[in-house]
Write a protein that holds these residues in place. Sequence first.
Motif, PDB file in Angstrom:
ATOM      1  N   THR A   1       7.293   8.810   6.866  1.00  0.00           N
ATOM      2  CA  THR A   1       7.396   7.669   7.814  1.00  0.00           C
ATOM      3  C   THR A   1       6.945   8.095   9.345  1.00  0.00           C
ATOM      4  O   THR A   1       7.408   8.981   9.816  1.00  0.00           O
ATOM      5  CB  THR A   1       8.840   7.376   7.620  1.00  0.00           C
ATOM      6  OG1 THR A   1       9.229   6.946   6.447  1.00  0.00           O
ATOM      7  CG2 THR A   1       8.838   5.911   8.574  1.00  0.00           C
ATOM      8  N   LYS A   2       6.056   7.244   9.675  1.00  0.00           N
ATOM      9  CA  LYS A   2       5.771   7.419  11.195  1.00  0.00           C
ATOM     10  C   LYS A   2       6.910   6.891  12.204  1.00  0.00           C
ATOM     11  O   LYS A   2       7.481   5.716  11.756  1.00  0.00           O
ATOM     12  CB  LYS A   2       4.698   6.341  11.470  1.00  0.00           C
ATOM     13  CG  LYS A   2       3.060   6.810  10.794  1.00  0.00           C
ATOM     14  CD  LYS A   2       2.177   5.585  11.064  1.00  0.00           C
ATOM     15  CE  LYS A   2       1.036   6.037  10.449  1.00  0.00           C
ATOM     16  NZ  LYS A   2      -0.133   4.928  10.686  1.00  0.00           N
ATOM     17  N   PRO A   3       7.268   7.254  13.313  1.00  0.00           N
ATOM     18  CA  PRO A   3       6.632   8.528  13.861  1.00  0.00           C
ATOM     19  C   PRO A   3       7.195   9.877  13.037  1.00  0.00           C
ATOM     20  O   PRO A   3       8.126   9.808  12.596  1.00  0.00           O
ATOM     21  CB  PRO A   3       7.072   8.785  15.307  1.00  0.00           C
ATOM     22  CG  PRO A   3       8.602   7.975  15.096  1.00  0.00           C
ATOM     23  CD  PRO A   3       8.332   6.801  14.120  1.00  0.00           C
TER      24      PRO A   3
ATOM     25  N   ASN B   1      -0.767  -0.113   5.869  1.00  0.00           N
ATOM     26  CA  ASN B   1      -1.059  -1.480   6.462  1.00  0.00           C
ATOM     27  C   ASN B   1      -2.682  -1.130   6.849  1.00  0.00           C
ATOM     28  O   ASN B   1      -2.725  -0.528   7.849  1.00  0.00           O
ATOM     29  CB  ASN B   1      -0.271  -1.998   7.304  1.00  0.00           C
ATOM     30  CG  ASN B   1       0.823  -2.873   6.669  1.00  0.00           C
ATOM     31  OD1 ASN B   1       0.657  -3.692   5.652  1.00  0.00           O
ATOM     32  ND2 ASN B   1       2.123  -2.685   7.466  1.00  0.00           N
TER      33      ASN B   1
ATOM     34  N   ALA C   1       4.022   3.459   8.994  1.00  0.00           N
ATOM     35  CA  ALA C   1       5.405   2.899   9.665  1.00  0.00           C
ATOM     36  C   ALA C   1       6.229   2.282   8.976  1.00  0.00           C
ATOM     37  O   ALA C   1       7.329   1.759   9.441  1.00  0.00           O
ATOM     38  CB  ALA C   1       4.673   1.930  10.980  1.00  0.00           C
ATOM     39  N   GLU C   2       5.876   1.915   7.647  1.00  0.00           N
ATOM     40  CA  GLU C   2       6.795   1.265   6.813  1.00  0.00           C
ATOM     41  C   GLU C   2       7.846   2.072   6.313  1.00  0.00           C
ATOM     42  O   GLU C   2       7.561   2.861   5.260  1.00  0.00           O
ATOM     43  CB  GLU C   2       6.164   0.571   5.817  1.00  0.00           C
ATOM     44  CG  GLU C   2       5.067  -0.438   5.957  1.00  0.00           C
ATOM     45  CD  GLU C   2       5.614  -1.613   7.059  1.00  0.00           C
ATOM     46  OE1 GLU C   2       6.870  -1.944   6.454  1.00  0.00           O
ATOM     47  OE2 GLU C   2       5.011  -2.674   7.562  1.00  0.00           O
ATOM     48  N   GLY C   3       8.948   2.194   6.761  1.00  0.00           N
ATOM     49  CA  GLY C   3      10.015   2.932   6.553  1.00  0.00           C
ATOM     50  C   GLY C   3      11.101   2.340   5.387  1.00  0.00           C
ATOM     51  O   GLY C   3      12.171   2.912   5.242  1.00  0.00           O
TER      52      GLY C   3
END
Lengths: 168, 128
Positions: free
Chosen positions: B107-109, B58, B87-89
Amino acid sequence: MAKKEKMDFNLIQPFINATLTVLKTMAFTEAHSKPPYLKDQNTANGDVSGVIGLTGDSSGSLSVSFPEKTILVIVSNMFGERMSQVDDEIKDAVGEITNMISGQARQELEGMGMSLESAIPTVISGKDHTIKHITTYPILAITFSLDEGEFLSGQGEEFTIEVCIEEE
Amino acid sequence: MYDDFCILLVDDFSTMRRVIRRMLRDRGIENVIEAENGKQAWKLLNDRKIDLVICDWNMPNMKGVDLLELVRSHSQLSALPFVMVTAEGKKDFIEHALQKGATGYVTKPFSSEELFSVLGNIFPGEAK
């Protein structure tokens, strides 16, 4: 508009879990949550806040508010460098932390059958700034203390997330 | 270890660029350039030799997945390793990225170990 009376507490747990995971993974610090409570005023519990809207199967918002001392500790841990004031770098970090908590929570909510999307977070700062969740539903707040050798759990040290999700 | 590599980090959050840069530096990787969005990254990709792209999803001014699509459709860049770090998991995001040609997905984190596990799968000859 009249406030709705309830919000499903089960929807809060993914946000608590996400907050703990983000801080542990990215800032190498253990956070400890307190029981959720209803928040009925707009003033943020902190000096800098990230806010992100949620849309999809339901709509709502998430905010994360940090006192200055606490966010400086968190971002110092993330960067491996001592940060000494709330500047643009700290605000950027608050946005990214909010983004990661949102993403991690939405991933867990997906496993519970709720699909949510979110956009790019906004960051607000300043003493006694306000956060507006556009909703008629209750806003649940959870405060966290940090275990940094000594607990950051006193006045002006705990940080808070606020969650509001409208049920279908 | 990843000698002579040039890595392009693309993220609108300077925080994440700084965190990843630190993780790379701790493993001896210094040759890292940065872009704040897909458009900036696309210009850099056309201007110089890049060996790996690590890219957020994003972002304003061209999302990561749109940059990935451009890269895969370019005759000379189509095989470039491209790792989404986002962050989009959710499953549909991961499937969409892989279907568009992402080489890896983080994927964050995430920890340094998680990032280098993915990079190790892409470059198995390099030290983890």
